[in-house]
Design a protein around this motif. Sequence first.
Motif, PDB file in Angstrom:
ATOM      1  N   SER A  47      14.156  -3.768 -24.666  1.00  0.00           N
ATOM      2  CA  SER A  47      14.853  -4.742 -24.206  1.00  0.00           C
ATOM      3  C   SER A  47      15.604  -4.705 -22.605  1.00  0.00           C
ATOM      4  N   SER A  48      15.643  -3.348 -22.142  1.00  0.00           N
ATOM      5  CA  SER A  48      16.103  -3.449 -20.672  1.00  0.00           C
ATOM      6  C   SER A  48      15.104  -2.816 -19.871  1.00  0.00           C
ATOM      7  N   PRO A  49      14.710  -3.408 -18.898  1.00  0.00           N
ATOM      8  CA  PRO A  49      13.385  -2.810 -17.716  1.00  0.00           C
ATOM      9  C   PRO A  49      13.855  -1.480 -17.199  1.00  0.00           C
ATOM     10  N   THR A  50      12.805  -0.918 -17.098  1.00  0.00           N
ATOM     11  CA  THR A  50      12.935   0.627 -16.274  1.00  0.00           C
ATOM     12  C   THR A  50      12.245   0.544 -15.184  1.00  0.00           C
ATOM     13  N   MET A  51      12.624   0.940 -14.018  1.00  0.00           N
ATOM     14  CA  MET A  51      12.012   1.236 -12.797  1.00  0.00           C
ATOM     15  C   MET A  51      11.974   2.582 -12.466  1.00  0.00           C
ATOM     16  N   THR A  52      10.551   2.893 -12.001  1.00  0.00           N
ATOM     17  CA  THR A  52      10.244   4.356 -11.745  1.00  0.00           C
ATOM     18  C   THR A  52       9.592   4.378 -10.347  1.00  0.00           C
TER      19      THR A  52
ATOM     20  N   LEU B 287       6.855 -14.210 -12.699  1.00  0.00           N
ATOM     21  CA  LEU B 287       6.947 -12.878 -13.889  1.00  0.00           C
ATOM     22  C   LEU B 287       7.688 -12.049 -13.320  1.00  0.00           C
ATOM     23  N   LEU B 288       7.656 -11.524 -12.202  1.00  0.00           N
ATOM     24  CA  LEU B 288       8.474 -10.480 -11.710  1.00  0.00           C
ATOM     25  C   LEU B 288      10.135 -10.915 -11.851  1.00  0.00           C
ATOM     26  N   TYR B 289      10.243 -12.138 -11.397  1.00  0.00           N
ATOM     27  CA  TYR B 289      11.721 -12.570 -11.537  1.00  0.00           C
ATOM     28  C   TYR B 289      12.275 -12.546 -12.897  1.00  0.00           C
ATOM     29  N   LEU B 290      11.520 -13.141 -13.904  1.00  0.00           N
ATOM     30  CA  LEU B 290      11.699 -13.049 -15.330  1.00  0.00           C
ATOM     31  C   LEU B 290      11.929 -11.688 -15.943  1.00  0.00           C
ATOM     32  N   ALA B 291      10.946 -10.823 -15.390  1.00  0.00           N
ATOM     33  CA  ALA B 291      10.923  -9.601 -15.891  1.00  0.00           C
ATOM     34  C   ALA B 291      12.160  -8.912 -15.522  1.00  0.00           C
ATOM     35  N   GLU B 292      12.751  -8.970 -14.400  1.00  0.00           N
ATOM     36  CA  GLU B 292      13.949  -8.277 -13.967  1.00  0.00           C
ATOM     37  C   GLU B 292      15.375  -8.802 -14.733  1.00  0.00           C
ATOM     38  N   ARG B 293      14.922  -9.861 -15.666  1.00  0.00           N
ATOM     39  CA  ARG B 293      16.225 -10.102 -16.261  1.00  0.00           C
ATOM     40  C   ARG B 293      15.722 -10.667 -17.806  1.00  0.00           C
TER      41      ARG B 293
ATOM     42  N   TYR C  40      13.335 -21.300 -18.469  1.00  0.00           N
ATOM     43  CA  TYR C  40      12.627 -20.156 -19.305  1.00  0.00           C
ATOM     44  C   TYR C  40      13.217 -18.909 -19.247  1.00  0.00           C
ATOM     45  N   LYS C  41      12.760 -18.269 -20.372  1.00  0.00           N
ATOM     46  CA  LYS C  41      13.154 -16.695 -20.370  1.00  0.00           C
ATOM     47  C   LYS C  41      11.938 -15.771 -21.028  1.00  0.00           C
TER      48      LYS C  41
ATOM     49  N   GLU D 164       0.764  -1.142   0.048  1.00  0.00           N
ATOM     50  CA  GLU D 164       0.054  -0.083  -0.062  1.00  0.00           C
ATOM     51  C   GLU D 164       0.810   1.226   0.314  1.00  0.00           C
ATOM     52  N   ARG D 165       2.140   1.003   0.546  1.00  0.00           N
ATOM     53  CA  ARG D 165       2.929   2.400   0.486  1.00  0.00           C
ATOM     54  C   ARG D 165       3.747   2.333  -0.866  1.00  0.00           C
ATOM     55  N   GLY D 166       3.861   1.645  -1.731  1.00  0.00           N
ATOM     56  CA  GLY D 166       4.578   1.409  -2.823  1.00  0.00           C
ATOM     57  C   GLY D 166       3.956   2.051  -4.216  1.00  0.00           C
ATOM     58  N   ASP D 167       4.943   2.559  -5.138  1.00  0.00           N
ATOM     59  CA  ASP D 167       4.304   3.282  -6.283  1.00  0.00           C
ATOM     60  C   ASP D 167       5.297   2.844  -7.269  1.00  0.00           C
ATOM     61  N   LYS D 168       6.202   1.881  -7.133  1.00  0.00           N
ATOM     62  CA  LYS D 168       7.276   1.391  -8.087  1.00  0.00           C
ATOM     63  C   LYS D 168       6.607   0.637  -9.278  1.00  0.00           C
ATOM     64  N   VAL D 169       7.144   0.848 -10.441  1.00  0.00           N
ATOM     65  CA  VAL D 169       6.535   0.034 -11.655  1.00  0.00           C
ATOM     66  C   VAL D 169       7.663  -0.206 -12.450  1.00  0.00           C
ATOM     67  N   ILE D 170       7.695  -1.416 -12.960  1.00  0.00           N
ATOM     68  CA  ILE D 170       8.881  -1.808 -14.169  1.00  0.00           C
ATOM     69  C   ILE D 170       8.165  -1.840 -15.482  1.00  0.00           C
ATOM     70  N   THR D 171       8.660  -1.263 -16.586  1.00  0.00           N
ATOM     71  CA  THR D 171       8.080  -1.175 -17.700  1.00  0.00           C
ATOM     72  C   THR D 171       8.909  -2.002 -18.830  1.00  0.00           C
ATOM     73  N   LEU D 172       8.158  -2.611 -19.310  1.00  0.00           N
ATOM     74  CA  LEU D 172       9.000  -3.405 -20.571  1.00  0.00           C
ATOM     75  C   LEU D 172       7.979  -3.507 -21.870  1.00  0.00           C
ATOM     76  N   GLY D 173       8.386  -2.561 -22.580  1.00  0.00           N
ATOM     77  CA  GLY D 173       7.233  -2.356 -23.948  1.00  0.00           C
ATOM     78  C   GLY D 173       5.725  -2.212 -23.319  1.00  0.00           C
ATOM     79  N   ASP D 174       4.963  -2.957 -23.533  1.00  0.00           N
ATOM     80  CA  ASP D 174       3.286  -2.737 -23.050  1.00  0.00           C
ATOM     81  C   ASP D 174       3.303  -3.286 -21.803  1.00  0.00           C
ATOM     82  N   LEU D 175       4.258  -3.891 -21.188  1.00  0.00           N
ATOM     83  CA  LEU D 175       4.084  -4.577 -19.931  1.00  0.00           C
ATOM     84  C   LEU D 175       4.437  -3.519 -18.843  1.00  0.00           C
ATOM     85  N   GLN D 176       3.551  -3.585 -17.847  1.00  0.00           N
ATOM     86  CA  GLN D 176       3.822  -2.695 -16.652  1.00  0.00           C
ATOM     87  C   GLN D 176       3.722  -3.624 -15.452  1.00  0.00           C
ATOM     88  N   ILE D 177       4.620  -3.775 -14.707  1.00  0.00           N
ATOM     89  CA  ILE D 177       4.603  -4.620 -13.433  1.00  0.00           C
ATOM     90  C   ILE D 177       4.715  -3.757 -12.226  1.00  0.00           C
ATOM     91  N   TYR D 178       3.825  -3.659 -11.210  1.00  0.00           N
ATOM     92  CA  TYR D 178       3.911  -3.009  -9.964  1.00  0.00           C
ATOM     93  C   TYR D 178       4.463  -3.875  -8.759  1.00  0.00           C
TER      94      TYR D 178
END
Length: 245
Positions: A239-244, A169-175, A229-230, A132-146
């Motif tokens: 190609s590289s994830p961004t964290m905001t 998914l999160l572990y794969l998306a970070e790599r 898997y990858k 509830e305290r977090g607003d982080k997001v990982i963006t990969l193309g059209d994929l957004q992971i919170y």
Amino acid sequence: MSDKVLIIEDEPTIARLVTYNLSLEGYETEVVGNGAEGLHNAIHEDYAIIFLDLMLPGMNGFEVLQKLRQNGVKTPVIILTARNAEEEVVQGLKLGADDYITKPFGVAELLARTSAVLRRSRNEETKETASERGDKVITLGDLQIYPDKYEVCLNGQWITLRPKEFEVLLYLAERPGIVITRDDLMNVVWGFDYIGGQRTVDVHVSSLRKKLELNQQTVQIESIRGVGYKLMISRKSASSPTMTK
């Protein structure tokens, strides 16, 4: 969290075995011999964990498990199944079971699996409280992971994932683009003390893949035979994830 355990089992010998040994560990146990009553109790009372036999009179264990998850009950469930019943195990995991024990089973296995499932469940509760305290997001193309909210959006559509599917998914998306072995996923998502086999990983990845690839082709989970898997993102800019924040 309550230390009360619900045992939905119609075989008296199995029910007594589970009850006796969990009672010695300090758990308060409750036994129900049919699916309908077990479902009612699981929805309306607070339990630390549920042991669920699959072959129950009336409403079977699959129906009970499905209705539990549909009603938003997140209590961890360990299914009790006959030996060599792989299809039952796979179906149970797909419906939201957290682990399984094959009959007959020993006391050491029962206690080890109970402890491991409860530990993972309590860790997940801590994560959800902090989310509830977090607003982080990982963006990969059209994929957004919170990561802090356990939420996923793909092509503008929110995707409902079970906790373990999200963690995979999160572990794969970070790599992205990197091959992750089944052992790595098992250790990171389920923990080093998880007793289940790699089949658990395959079942969750299969379910996750279907949810991600529905009506879109930009995000895919590729299987690397004999390894793992990858996660592949078709757009070069992703190609590289961004964290905001």
